[in-house]
Motif scaffolding. Structure first.
Motif, PDB file in Angstrom:
ATOM      1  N   ILE A  14      25.327 -12.926 -36.622  1.00  0.00           N
ATOM      2  CA  ILE A  14      25.055 -14.358 -36.500  1.00  0.00           C
ATOM      3  C   ILE A  14      24.072 -14.630 -35.369  1.00  0.00           C
ATOM      4  CG2 ILE A  14      26.085 -16.590 -35.875  1.00  0.00           C
ATOM      5  CD1 ILE A  14      28.613 -15.659 -37.357  1.00  0.00           C
ATOM      6  N   VAL A  15      24.271 -13.956 -34.221  1.00  0.00           N
ATOM      7  CA  VAL A  15      23.372 -14.145 -33.085  1.00  0.00           C
ATOM      8  C   VAL A  15      21.959 -13.684 -33.434  1.00  0.00           C
ATOM      9  CG1 VAL A  15      22.846 -13.366 -30.743  1.00  0.00           C
ATOM     10  CG2 VAL A  15      25.176 -14.026 -31.346  1.00  0.00           C
ATOM     11  N   VAL A  16      21.847 -12.535 -34.104  1.00  0.00           N
ATOM     12  CA  VAL A  16      20.531 -12.015 -34.480  1.00  0.00           C
ATOM     13  C   VAL A  16      19.821 -12.974 -35.429  1.00  0.00           C
ATOM     14  CG1 VAL A  16      19.328 -10.180 -35.726  1.00  0.00           C
ATOM     15  CG2 VAL A  16      21.106  -9.599 -34.069  1.00  0.00           C
ATOM     16  N   ILE A  17      20.560 -13.495 -36.419  1.00  0.00           N
ATOM     17  CA  ILE A  17      19.968 -14.446 -37.369  1.00  0.00           C
ATOM     18  C   ILE A  17      19.538 -15.723 -36.659  1.00  0.00           C
ATOM     19  CG2 ILE A  17      20.464 -15.925 -39.357  1.00  0.00           C
ATOM     20  CD1 ILE A  17      22.275 -13.694 -40.412  1.00  0.00           C
ATOM     21  N   ALA A  18      20.389 -16.208 -35.746  1.00  0.00           N
ATOM     22  CA  ALA A  18      20.061 -17.429 -35.008  1.00  0.00           C
ATOM     23  C   ALA A  18      18.820 -17.244 -34.152  1.00  0.00           C
ATOM     24  CB  ALA A  18      21.252 -17.847 -34.143  1.00  0.00           C
ATOM     25  N   MET A  19      18.710 -16.086 -33.511  1.00  0.00           N
ATOM     26  CA  MET A  19      17.545 -15.841 -32.668  1.00  0.00           C
ATOM     27  C   MET A  19      16.283 -15.684 -33.507  1.00  0.00           C
ATOM     28  SD  MET A  19      19.076 -13.372 -29.682  1.00  0.00           S
ATOM     29  CE  MET A  19      17.480 -13.285 -28.907  1.00  0.00           C
ATOM     30  N   ALA A  20      16.406 -15.033 -34.663  1.00  0.00           N
ATOM     31  CA  ALA A  20      15.244 -14.896 -35.541  1.00  0.00           C
ATOM     32  C   ALA A  20      14.799 -16.260 -36.047  1.00  0.00           C
ATOM     33  CB  ALA A  20      15.580 -13.972 -36.709  1.00  0.00           C
ATOM     34  N   ALA A  21      15.768 -17.080 -36.463  1.00  0.00           N
ATOM     35  CA  ALA A  21      15.436 -18.424 -36.931  1.00  0.00           C
ATOM     36  C   ALA A  21      14.851 -19.261 -35.799  1.00  0.00           C
ATOM     37  CB  ALA A  21      16.685 -19.102 -37.497  1.00  0.00           C
ATOM     38  N   PRO A 209      16.023 -18.396 -26.462  1.00  0.00           N
ATOM     39  CA  PRO A 209      16.793 -17.993 -25.275  1.00  0.00           C
ATOM     40  C   PRO A 209      16.210 -16.793 -24.552  1.00  0.00           C
ATOM     41  CG  PRO A 209      17.862 -17.189 -27.251  1.00  0.00           C
ATOM     42  CD  PRO A 209      16.706 -18.023 -27.713  1.00  0.00           C
ATOM     43  N   LEU A 210      15.299 -16.057 -25.198  1.00  0.00           N
ATOM     44  CA  LEU A 210      14.717 -14.866 -24.597  1.00  0.00           C
ATOM     45  C   LEU A 210      13.201 -15.013 -24.465  1.00  0.00           C
ATOM     46  CD1 LEU A 210      16.664 -12.033 -26.470  1.00  0.00           C
ATOM     47  CD2 LEU A 210      17.087 -12.915 -24.169  1.00  0.00           C
ATOM     48  N   PRO A 211      12.606 -14.379 -23.451  1.00  0.00           N
ATOM     49  CA  PRO A 211      11.150 -14.440 -23.301  1.00  0.00           C
ATOM     50  C   PRO A 211      10.401 -13.932 -24.524  1.00  0.00           C
ATOM     51  CG  PRO A 211      12.155 -13.527 -21.325  1.00  0.00           C
ATOM     52  CD  PRO A 211      13.243 -13.621 -22.356  1.00  0.00           C
ATOM     53  N   GLN A 212      10.941 -12.889 -25.160  1.00  0.00           N
ATOM     54  CA  GLN A 212      10.256 -12.304 -26.305  1.00  0.00           C
ATOM     55  C   GLN A 212      10.157 -13.288 -27.469  1.00  0.00           C
ATOM     56  OE1 GLN A 212      12.850 -11.020 -24.678  1.00  0.00           O
ATOM     57  NE2 GLN A 212      12.109  -9.140 -23.713  1.00  0.00           N
ATOM     58  N   SER A 213      11.244 -14.046 -27.711  1.00  0.00           N
ATOM     59  CA  SER A 213      11.213 -15.003 -28.818  1.00  0.00           C
ATOM     60  C   SER A 213      10.307 -16.185 -28.494  1.00  0.00           C
ATOM     61  CB  SER A 213      12.627 -15.487 -29.156  1.00  0.00           C
ATOM     62  OG  SER A 213      13.181 -16.230 -28.089  1.00  0.00           O
ATOM     63  N   LEU A 214      10.272 -16.597 -27.227  1.00  0.00           N
ATOM     64  CA  LEU A 214       9.388 -17.689 -26.834  1.00  0.00           C
ATOM     65  C   LEU A 214       7.932 -17.275 -26.980  1.00  0.00           C
ATOM     66  CD1 LEU A 214       8.784 -20.445 -25.672  1.00  0.00           C
ATOM     67  CD2 LEU A 214       9.181 -19.522 -23.385  1.00  0.00           C
ATOM     68  N   ALA A 215       7.590 -16.088 -26.488  1.00  0.00           N
ATOM     69  CA  ALA A 215       6.210 -15.608 -26.587  1.00  0.00           C
ATOM     70  C   ALA A 215       5.785 -15.469 -28.049  1.00  0.00           C
ATOM     71  CB  ALA A 215       6.070 -14.268 -25.869  1.00  0.00           C
ATOM     72  N   LEU A 216       6.692 -14.974 -28.892  1.00  0.00           N
ATOM     73  CA  LEU A 216       6.378 -14.826 -30.312  1.00  0.00           C
ATOM     74  C   LEU A 216       6.089 -16.171 -30.953  1.00  0.00           C
ATOM     75  CD1 LEU A 216       6.195 -13.221 -32.947  1.00  0.00           C
ATOM     76  CD2 LEU A 216       8.693 -13.433 -33.159  1.00  0.00           C
ATOM     77  N   SER A 217       6.925 -17.161 -30.683  1.00  0.00           N
ATOM     78  CA  SER A 217       6.725 -18.466 -31.303  1.00  0.00           C
ATOM     79  C   SER A 217       5.459 -19.144 -30.798  1.00  0.00           C
ATOM     80  CB  SER A 217       7.953 -19.362 -31.065  1.00  0.00           C
ATOM     81  OG  SER A 217       8.100 -19.659 -29.697  1.00  0.00           O
ATOM     82  N   VAL A 218       5.147 -18.965 -29.520  1.00  0.00           N
ATOM     83  CA  VAL A 218       3.907 -19.552 -28.973  1.00  0.00           C
ATOM     84  C   VAL A 218       2.695 -18.934 -29.663  1.00  0.00           C
ATOM     85  CG1 VAL A 218       2.439 -19.683 -26.917  1.00  0.00           C
ATOM     86  CG2 VAL A 218       4.881 -20.229 -26.767  1.00  0.00           C
ATOM     87  N   ASP A 219       2.740 -17.607 -29.873  1.00  0.00           N
ATOM     88  CA  ASP A 219       1.635 -16.929 -30.560  1.00  0.00           C
ATOM     89  C   ASP A 219       1.522 -17.361 -32.021  1.00  0.00           C
ATOM     90  OD1 ASP A 219       0.869 -15.537 -28.331  1.00  0.00           O
ATOM     91  OD2 ASP A 219       2.008 -13.721 -28.834  1.00  0.00           O
TER      92      ASP A 219
END
Length: 222
Positions: A14-21, A209-219
């Motif tokens: 669930i956490v992985v899916i939420a972070m991916a979404a 919640p993580l730098p990696q997901s923020l950087a990905l979405s900004v890109d």
């Protein structure tokens, strides 16, 4: 035991899916009329494995606007200072964990539950532009102003002045300040950074919640 393992695996999925979404679904869902990226002001998104900051160029106007940080040791007019670096985070973890070797159970527990918040302010030189952890983002003048107001309202103030935390800091150029809002791991430092970027007109992920997901979405969306 098998049931417990099953619940744990389900929680992880669930956490992985939420972070991916959270990374792949943009926020706002549709691009605003005023694009976040473009001519105006250049800022930098700074990231390490768990935390993000925003670096603001120290123009004369910014030095004057944030002059109230000087009494707390932020030498905003230092000739070598080119950027004002600001990040938000949990009070206990931020203040008590300057390095990973000093990690203690109590700050981790507070970060995973609810903690008070602080702002960390530091200075950086022009070499920051070439740092591998720095992502350049160009925003409009109007977006830049909205982001600055968001940052300013994140400081707790007493008679209009920011409230510094005595004796807190990692080096000779930084300081900690009392901040508004409560911290927890789900709505933490990187979600604050994402909110600041959205104020600037930059689209982020729905939940970062993580730098990696923020950087990905900004890109992806800018």
């Amino acid at each position: 035991m098998l049931r417990g393992i099953g619940w744990l695996l389900a929680f992880i999925v669930i956490v992985v899916i939420a972070m991916a979404a959270g990374s792949l679904i943009p926020r706002p869902l549709f691009a605003p009329a005023e694009a976040g990226v473009g001519q105006g002001q250049t800022i930098y998104l700074l990231a390490n494995p768990i935390h993000t900051d925003i670096a603001i160029p120290l123009t004369d106007a910014i030095r004057q606007r944030f002059a109230d940080l000087e009494p707390f040791g932020i030498e905003i007019n230092h000739p070598g200072a080119a950027y004002l670096v600001i990040g938000w985070g949990g009070r206990s973890f931020y203040l008590e964990t300057p390095t990973w070797s000093e990690l203690k159970p109590a700050p981790v527990f507070k970060a995973l539950t609810i903690d008070a918040s602080v702002l960390h302010v530091d200075l950086a030189g022009s070499r920051l532009q070439n740092h591998p952890a720095a992502t350049r983002i160009d925003v409009s003048e109007a977006g830049f102003e909205r982001m600055l107001r968001y940052i300013e309202t994140s400081f707790v103030r007493n008679s209009g002045q920011p409230v510094g935390i005595a004796g807190a800091g990692y080096n000779d150029t930084d300081a900690f300040f009392e901040a508004t809002g409560s911290f927890n791991a789900l709505l933490g430092c990187n979600t604050w950074t994402a909110s600041a970027l959205r104020e600037a007109g930059v689209r982020t992920g729905l939940w970062n919640p993580l730098p990696q997901s923020l950087a990905l979405s900004v890109d992806l969306y800018n």
